[in-house]
Design a protein around this motif. Structure first.
Motif, short mmCIF file in Angstrom:
data_model
loop_
_atom_site.label_atom_id
_atom_site.label_comp_id
_atom_site.label_asym_id
_atom_site.label_seq_id
_atom_site.Cartn_x
_atom_site.Cartn_y
_atom_site.Cartn_z
N GLU A 176 -4.90 75.91 -28.82
CA GLU A 176 -5.87 75.87 -27.73
C GLU A 176 -7.24 76.35 -28.20
OE1 GLU A 176 -4.51 78.02 -24.36
OE2 GLU A 176 -2.80 76.70 -23.97
N ASP A 197 -9.00 73.80 -30.29
CA ASP A 197 -9.59 72.73 -29.47
C ASP A 197 -10.94 73.17 -28.90
OD1 ASP A 197 -9.33 70.16 -27.79
OD2 ASP A 197 -9.59 71.70 -26.25
N HIS A 257 -2.97 81.99 -21.63
CA HIS A 257 -2.81 80.58 -21.28
C HIS A 257 -3.37 80.29 -19.89
CE1 HIS A 257 -1.11 76.58 -21.42
NE2 HIS A 257 -0.50 76.79 -20.26
N THR A 296 -8.76 75.06 -22.40
CA THR A 296 -8.99 73.65 -22.75
C THR A 296 -9.82 72.92 -21.69
OG1 THR A 296 -6.87 73.04 -21.72
CG2 THR A 296 -6.86 73.51 -24.09
#
Length: 234
Positions: free
Chosen positions: A161, A164, A100, A105
């Motif tokens: 994520e 995307d 993360h 993104t």
């Protein structure tokens, strides 16, 4: 000096009449730190499971490594199975949190995929115990993993994520349409996992030291090139 006088002097501080040690400070009683104790137990259990698998892991060894006792382990985690599940959840939480922080993104699609591929490869290199724990759970046919309520959610967020990134790559023309984010991640992970899980046998078969730093660096770049090439439009 008679024996009575000698005994009295030994029991007083320098003959002053004060009890021996009366001026010494009592050792401070260490306050409990539940989070630190729990983290130490998890770390010790992770090492034990990675080295010996679930069947071979011993609670008394975990307690000794964590600097605690079995009673505290049972207090924090319950039984051995619950401790093992906590190790699994912690292992997945660590890699997902690290992924993360890549902030995919906000990265251009190709750059994001390149960073994810290299990150995964280097994570496997830096955390061989993670691969050992996964191997143990696969031997158990994910029986313990299915009991976790937190792991599906953390993986769902990660896949969202990645989805995307692929969508944006399709819009820019860098990636072809209809890519499955799970397929993409399986490609990245398998290229690293297979190499490392079989490096000793493959090194022997092909007479090449696959654990050499130069070989590891070369394979990391190969993973990136393979993944990006697989995503390009036909």
């Amino acid at each position: 000096m008679d024996e009575t006088t000698k005994t009295l002097l030994e029991e007083t501080d320098g003959g002053t009449g004060k009890p021996a040690g009366s001026t010494r400070k009592k050792p401070a009683v260490q306050s409990r730190n539940p989070e630190r104790t729990r983290a130490a137990i998890l770390e010790a259990a992770r090492r034990e499971v990675a080295a010996k698998g679930l069947a071979g892991a011993r609670i008394d060894v975990v307690a000794r490594r964590a600097g605690t006792n079995k009673r505290m382990i049972y207090h924090y985690f319950g039984d051995k199975d619950a401790l093992y599940l906590a190790v699994l959840e912690d292992a997945y939480r660590h890699i997902r949190n690290a992924e993360h922080r890549l902030d995919l993104t906000r990265k251009p699609p190709v750059e994001g995929l390149r960073e994810l591929a290299l990150f995964t490869w280097h994570y496997f290199l830096d955390h061989p115990e993670f691969l050992s724990i996964l191997a143990t759970e696969n031997l158990n046919q994910a029986r313990y993993l299915r009991q976790s309520s937190s792991i599906p959610e953390m993986h769902s967020n990660f896949i969202s994520e990645l989805k995307d990134v692929l969508r944006r790559g399709e819009e820019t023309g860098d990636f072809r349409a209809g890519l499955d984010p799970i397929d993409v991640y399986l490609t990245i992970a398998s290229l690293g996992f297979f190499y490392l899980s079989n490096k000793f046998t493959l090194s022997t078969i092909f007479q090449r030291d696959l654990a050499a730093p130069a070989e590891l660096e070369r394979w990391g770049q190969h993973i990136v090139n393979t993944v990006i090439a697989a995503l390009r439009p036909f």
